[in-house]
Write a protein that holds these residues in place. Structure first.
Motif, PDB file in Angstrom:
ATOM      1  N   GLN A   1      27.807 -21.240 -13.493  1.00  0.00           N
ATOM      2  CA  GLN A   1      27.249 -21.012 -14.833  1.00  0.00           C
ATOM      3  C   GLN A   1      27.707 -19.655 -15.359  1.00  0.00           C
ATOM      4  OE1 GLN A   1      24.793 -22.779 -16.979  1.00  0.00           O
ATOM      5  NE2 GLN A   1      25.547 -21.166 -18.334  1.00  0.00           N
ATOM      6  N   ILE A   2      27.585 -18.640 -14.512  1.00  0.00           N
ATOM      7  CA  ILE A   2      27.987 -17.282 -14.899  1.00  0.00           C
ATOM      8  C   ILE A   2      29.472 -17.238 -15.240  1.00  0.00           C
ATOM      9  CG2 ILE A   2      28.278 -14.922 -14.042  1.00  0.00           C
ATOM     10  CD1 ILE A   2      25.718 -15.419 -12.330  1.00  0.00           C
TER      11      ILE A   2
ATOM     12  N   ILE B   1      34.190 -16.942 -18.920  1.00  0.00           N
ATOM     13  CA  ILE B   1      35.457 -17.506 -19.412  1.00  0.00           C
ATOM     14  C   ILE B   1      35.363 -17.782 -20.908  1.00  0.00           C
ATOM     15  CG2 ILE B   1      36.978 -19.524 -19.294  1.00  0.00           C
ATOM     16  CD1 ILE B   1      36.278 -19.638 -16.255  1.00  0.00           C
ATOM     17  N   ALA B   2      34.222 -18.321 -21.340  1.00  0.00           N
ATOM     18  CA  ALA B   2      34.023 -18.591 -22.772  1.00  0.00           C
ATOM     19  C   ALA B   2      34.132 -17.295 -23.576  1.00  0.00           C
ATOM     20  CB  ALA B   2      32.668 -19.251 -22.997  1.00  0.00           C
ATOM     21  N   ILE B   3      33.521 -16.229 -23.072  1.00  0.00           N
ATOM     22  CA  ILE B   3      33.568 -14.936 -23.763  1.00  0.00           C
ATOM     23  C   ILE B   3      34.993 -14.394 -23.801  1.00  0.00           C
ATOM     24  CG2 ILE B   3      32.850 -12.514 -23.572  1.00  0.00           C
ATOM     25  CD1 ILE B   3      30.134 -13.625 -22.517  1.00  0.00           C
ATOM     26  N   SER B   4      35.716 -14.546 -22.693  1.00  0.00           N
ATOM     27  CA  SER B   4      37.105 -14.067 -22.653  1.00  0.00           C
ATOM     28  C   SER B   4      37.990 -14.818 -23.643  1.00  0.00           C
ATOM     29  CB  SER B   4      37.682 -14.195 -21.243  1.00  0.00           C
ATOM     30  OG  SER B   4      37.949 -15.548 -20.915  1.00  0.00           O
ATOM     31  N   LYS B   5      37.588 -16.064 -23.947  1.00  0.00           N
ATOM     32  CA  LYS B   5      38.334 -16.870 -24.930  1.00  0.00           C
ATOM     33  C   LYS B   5      37.770 -16.709 -26.338  1.00  0.00           C
ATOM     34  CE  LYS B   5      39.848 -20.547 -21.775  1.00  0.00           C
ATOM     35  NZ  LYS B   5      39.782 -22.006 -21.478  1.00  0.00           N
ATOM     36  N   LYS B   6      36.865 -15.740 -26.485  1.00  0.00           N
ATOM     37  CA  LYS B   6      36.236 -15.451 -27.783  1.00  0.00           C
ATOM     38  C   LYS B   6      35.409 -16.621 -28.301  1.00  0.00           C
ATOM     39  CE  LYS B   6      38.507 -11.439 -28.396  1.00  0.00           C
ATOM     40  NZ  LYS B   6      39.159 -11.326 -27.091  1.00  0.00           N
ATOM     41  N   LYS B   7      34.762 -17.320 -27.364  1.00  0.00           N
ATOM     42  CA  LYS B   7      33.879 -18.421 -27.728  1.00  0.00           C
ATOM     43  C   LYS B   7      32.443 -18.054 -27.392  1.00  0.00           C
ATOM     44  CE  LYS B   7      37.332 -22.068 -26.903  1.00  0.00           C
ATOM     45  NZ  LYS B   7      37.619 -23.313 -26.129  1.00  0.00           N
TER      46      LYS B   7
ATOM     47  N   PRO C   1      42.656 -19.697 -18.591  1.00  0.00           N
ATOM     48  CA  PRO C   1      42.522 -19.730 -17.136  1.00  0.00           C
ATOM     49  C   PRO C   1      41.794 -20.994 -16.676  1.00  0.00           C
ATOM     50  CG  PRO C   1      40.811 -18.338 -18.076  1.00  0.00           C
ATOM     51  CD  PRO C   1      41.665 -18.792 -19.221  1.00  0.00           C
ATOM     52  N   ARG C   2      42.267 -21.593 -15.606  1.00  0.00           N
ATOM     53  CA  ARG C   2      41.579 -22.744 -15.027  1.00  0.00           C
ATOM     54  C   ARG C   2      40.463 -22.236 -14.116  1.00  0.00           C
ATOM     55  NH1 ARG C   2      46.676 -25.960 -12.495  1.00  0.00           N
ATOM     56  NH2 ARG C   2      46.740 -23.985 -11.368  1.00  0.00           N
TER      57      ARG C   2
ATOM     58  N   PHE D   1      35.577  -7.605 -12.169  1.00  0.00           N
ATOM     59  CA  PHE D   1      36.562  -8.129 -11.218  1.00  0.00           C
ATOM     60  C   PHE D   1      37.544  -9.073 -11.908  1.00  0.00           C
ATOM     61  CE2 PHE D   1      37.579 -11.554  -8.046  1.00  0.00           C
ATOM     62  CZ  PHE D   1      38.427 -10.804  -7.248  1.00  0.00           C
ATOM     63  N   PHE D   2      37.048  -9.900 -12.828  1.00  0.00           N
ATOM     64  CA  PHE D   2      37.913 -10.854 -13.526  1.00  0.00           C
ATOM     65  C   PHE D   2      38.466 -10.299 -14.846  1.00  0.00           C
ATOM     66  CE2 PHE D   2      35.536 -13.876 -10.809  1.00  0.00           C
ATOM     67  CZ  PHE D   2      36.616 -14.510 -10.219  1.00  0.00           C
ATOM     68  N   GLY D   3      38.197  -9.026 -15.114  1.00  0.00           N
ATOM     69  CA  GLY D   3      38.764  -8.380 -16.294  1.00  0.00           C
ATOM     70  C   GLY D   3      38.180  -8.843 -17.610  1.00  0.00           C
ATOM     71  N   VAL D   4      36.891  -9.194 -17.620  1.00  0.00           N
ATOM     72  CA  VAL D   4      36.222  -9.634 -18.848  1.00  0.00           C
ATOM     73  C   VAL D   4      35.334  -8.509 -19.365  1.00  0.00           C
ATOM     74  CG1 VAL D   4      34.674 -11.333 -19.887  1.00  0.00           C
ATOM     75  CG2 VAL D   4      36.218 -12.023 -18.035  1.00  0.00           C
ATOM     76  N   SER D   5      35.581  -8.080 -20.600  1.00  0.00           N
ATOM     77  CA  SER D   5      34.772  -7.026 -21.216  1.00  0.00           C
ATOM     78  C   SER D   5      33.551  -7.651 -21.883  1.00  0.00           C
ATOM     79  CB  SER D   5      35.585  -6.261 -22.268  1.00  0.00           C
ATOM     80  OG  SER D   5      36.694  -5.632 -21.665  1.00  0.00           O
ATOM     81  N   LEU D   6      32.383  -7.060 -21.639  1.00  0.00           N
ATOM     82  CA  LEU D   6      31.134  -7.585 -22.188  1.00  0.00           C
ATOM     83  C   LEU D   6      30.414  -6.543 -23.021  1.00  0.00           C
ATOM     84  CD1 LEU D   6      29.573  -9.309 -19.019  1.00  0.00           C
ATOM     85  CD2 LEU D   6      30.725 -10.458 -20.910  1.00  0.00           C
ATOM     86  N   THR D   7      29.889  -6.972 -24.153  1.00  0.00           N
ATOM     87  CA  THR D   7      28.958  -6.116 -24.883  1.00  0.00           C
ATOM     88  C   THR D   7      27.600  -6.233 -24.189  1.00  0.00           C
ATOM     89  OG1 THR D   7      28.222  -7.873 -26.375  1.00  0.00           O
ATOM     90  CG2 THR D   7      30.178  -6.607 -27.046  1.00  0.00           C
ATOM     91  N   GLU D   8      26.689  -5.345 -24.519  1.00  0.00           N
ATOM     92  CA  GLU D   8      25.352  -5.409 -23.923  1.00  0.00           C
ATOM     93  C   GLU D   8      24.671  -6.725 -24.278  1.00  0.00           C
ATOM     94  OE1 GLU D   8      22.501  -4.233 -21.399  1.00  0.00           O
ATOM     95  OE2 GLU D   8      24.375  -3.166 -21.799  1.00  0.00           O
ATOM     96  N   GLU D   9      24.892  -7.184 -25.507  1.00  0.00           N
ATOM     97  CA  GLU D   9      24.300  -8.449 -25.954  1.00  0.00           C
ATOM     98  C   GLU D   9      24.869  -9.632 -25.174  1.00  0.00           C
ATOM     99  OE1 GLU D   9      23.743 -11.064 -30.085  1.00  0.00           O
ATOM    100  OE2 GLU D   9      24.832  -9.162 -30.110  1.00  0.00           O
TER     101      GLU D   9
END
Length: 275
Positions: free
Chosen positions: A74-75, A80-86, A122-123, A230-238
């Protein structure tokens, strides 16, 4: 992962239906000395898996059954969705659904891996397999692997209830019967202690990140942060808070009928530590 996943639920529903008409002795088969469930795996699939071509940007989650792979999936799906701007949980397009594959690498038909060549990067893949039973290309490609580890006592307890609730696996009349099977490699996916020992050889590799179920449960915010880094995904606090909230046990159990079909009732039992 909140969206309906037809191919996922169809495969699980078929496995349960098939198992209900099978003799208990037919539920498992052996491949290279390890037992696997016959309703979702096959020798033909394992042979086809050997020639699977990994990509360097594949995202792989490795964990023994009942270590929390559905939770961490789930995480990772949300990251992955966030990294794809979804937006996490947004409905997939028809095209996405056509390309969807059951995320567990060793589950499904032998033609699955040819279809996976058409999946966009990414798969995302999950596996319960020991490293030597994975395609060599996965390690050659240096794809990043999140290695999920859980207290063996909790794994055993959860697996016991899982086996007794899922027709696709042999059931056990008593805990003692189960425990003997668990300790003598007569379980699906083999011995957990051997699994840990074999994966431990890869734990220090740059592209492998070990994480425990317990540390993620104790501080999910920090855990999600570390996984994202680790997977190189940048996250906002939200975005961070959204991923943590959507992966809570209560949230996943509430949505389990939609995400996992009838399997959801079996899959999400307690999700606790020291059970």
């Amino acid at each position: 992962m909140e969206k309906s996943r037809k191919k996922y639920t169809d495969l699980v529903d078929k496995a349960i239906a098939d198992a209900n008409s099978m003799h208990p002795d037919e539920l498992l088969f052996t491949y290279k000395g390890i037992f696997y469930p016959a309703t979702v795996c096959s020798p033909e699939t394992f042979i086809a898996l050997e020639s699977f071509e990994g990509r360097s940007d594949d995202i792989i989650l490795a964990g023994y059954p009942k270590s929390g792979t559905n939770w961490v999936s789930q995480i990772l799906n949300d990251l992955i969705a966030i990294s794809k701007k979804k937006t996490p949980g947004a409905e997939s397009s028809v095209n996405d659904e056509e390309l969807e594959e059951f995320p567990y690498l060793e589950f499904g038909d032998p033609e699955k891996y040819e279809r996976m060549t058409r999946l966009p990067s990414p798969r995302f893949m999950v596996t319960h397999l020991c490293p030597e039973n994975l395609p060599k290309s996965i390690f050659k490609s240096k794809a990043k692997i999140l290695l999920l580890i859980r207290n063996p006592k909790d794994v055993a307890t959860s697996f016991y209830h899982f086996c007794n609730g899922l027709p696709a696996l042999p059931s056990y009349e008593t805990w003692d019967d189960f425990f003997i099977a668990f300790m003598t490699k007569k379980m699906a996916w083999g011995c957990y202690f051997e699994y840990l020992s074999k994966w431990n050889k890869y734990a220090d590799e740059e592209n492998v990140m070990p994480i425990t179920y317990e540390e993620l449960k104790e501080d999910p915010v920090l855990g999600v942060k570390n996984i994202a880094a680790f997977f190189g995904v940048s996250l906002t606090e939200e975005q961070l808070q959204l991923v943590v909230e959507r992966s809570s046990f209560q949230s996943m159990k509430k949505n389990s009928q939609k995400t996992h079909g009838t399997f959801g009732n079996i899959l999400f039992r307690k999700g606790s530590i020291n059970d």
